[in-house]
Write an enzyme that holds these catalytic residues in place. Structure first.
Site, PDB file in Angstrom:
ATOM      1  N   TYR A 133       0.790  -1.228   0.000  1.00 32.78           N
ATOM      2  CA  TYR A 133       0.000   0.000   0.000  1.00 32.78           C
ATOM      3  C   TYR A 133       0.822   1.277   0.000  1.00 32.78           C
ATOM      4  CZ  TYR A 133      -3.593  -3.394   1.112  1.00 32.78           C
ATOM      5  OH  TYR A 133      -4.430  -4.476   1.078  1.00 32.78           O
TER       6      TYR A 133
ATOM      7  N   HIS B 145     -15.082  -6.261  -2.046  1.00 33.74           N
ATOM      8  CA  HIS B 145     -15.268  -7.634  -2.508  1.00 33.74           C
ATOM      9  C   HIS B 145     -16.438  -8.340  -1.836  1.00 33.74           C
ATOM     10  CE1 HIS B 145     -11.253  -6.510  -3.678  1.00 33.74           C
ATOM     11  NE2 HIS B 145     -10.922  -6.409  -2.398  1.00 33.74           N
TER      12      HIS B 145
ATOM     13  N   ASN C 247     -12.719   4.273  -2.157  1.00 31.50           N
ATOM     14  CA  ASN C 247     -11.833   3.137  -1.944  1.00 31.50           C
ATOM     15  C   ASN C 247     -12.475   2.377  -0.789  1.00 31.50           C
ATOM     16  OD1 ASN C 247      -9.906   1.272  -1.226  1.00 31.50           O
ATOM     17  ND2 ASN C 247      -8.189   2.701  -1.351  1.00 31.50           N
TER      18      ASN C 247
ATOM     19  N   HIS D 210      -8.244   2.035  -5.941  1.00 29.47           N
ATOM     20  CA  HIS D 210      -7.513   1.147  -5.046  1.00 29.47           C
ATOM     21  C   HIS D 210      -6.025   1.422  -5.202  1.00 29.47           C
ATOM     22  CE1 HIS D 210     -10.924  -1.259  -3.803  1.00 29.47           C
ATOM     23  NE2 HIS D 210     -11.331  -1.181  -5.062  1.00 29.47           N
TER      24      HIS D 210
END
Length: 152
Positions: free
Chosen positions: A23, A80, A74, A100
């Site tokens: 990230y 999901h 985001n 993302h």
């Protein structure tokens, strides 16, 4: 002035310290500061939120109805799994841009499905913090195409 809301989901408050190899090292506060600076250049008003709670994100989405021109989201891991976020975004009928930091399609199988994508105008994946900047540029162009903004 056009208003953009940036919504960030679970665990994004830990950016800069959580799995920096995936990230990056930028904190969510740094991303927000940079995004606010860019929004000013575009003549856009920016609201920025983060929540670890699905219901709070849904409430924020509902609160956008009739007062916001575009949503950048985001949703983190909720991308999901959350049919409820999908439904809330669909219900408010506001342009949505999904972002993302990592490329979710190059990661684990369970991350390769986005329940946000079907209700989004588009998505930006895998460019780290730059993805938020690209999403803001996309929002600007969407709003300009709708006739609500002048060229810079």
């Amino acid at each position: 002035m056009k208003r953009i809301v940036v919504l960030n989901g679970p665990n994004l408050n830990l950016l800069g310290v959580r799995e920096t190899g995936i990230y990056g090292e930028a904190s969510l506060d740094q991303i927000e500061r940079d995004l606010r600076s860019t929004a000013m250049c575009f003549g856009l008003e920016l609201e920025f939120y983060q929540s670890n709670h699905e219901g709070q994100l849904i409430d924020l989405i509902h609160g956008c109805r009739g007062r916001v021109d575009c949503i950048i989201i985001n949703a983190g891991g909720l991308t999901h799994t959350s049919v409820s976020l999908h439904d809330a975004l669909r219900a408010v009928a506001i342009p949505v841009i999904e972002v993302h930091l990592s490329n979710i399609y190059a990661r684990e199988e369970f991350r390769r499905q986005s329940l946000i994508a079907p209700v989004a105008a588009g998505g930006i994946f895998g460019f780290g913090p730059l993805g938020y900047q690209l999403a803001l540029q996309a929002a600007f162009h969407i709003l300009r195409a709708d006739g609500g903004l002048d060229e810079i």
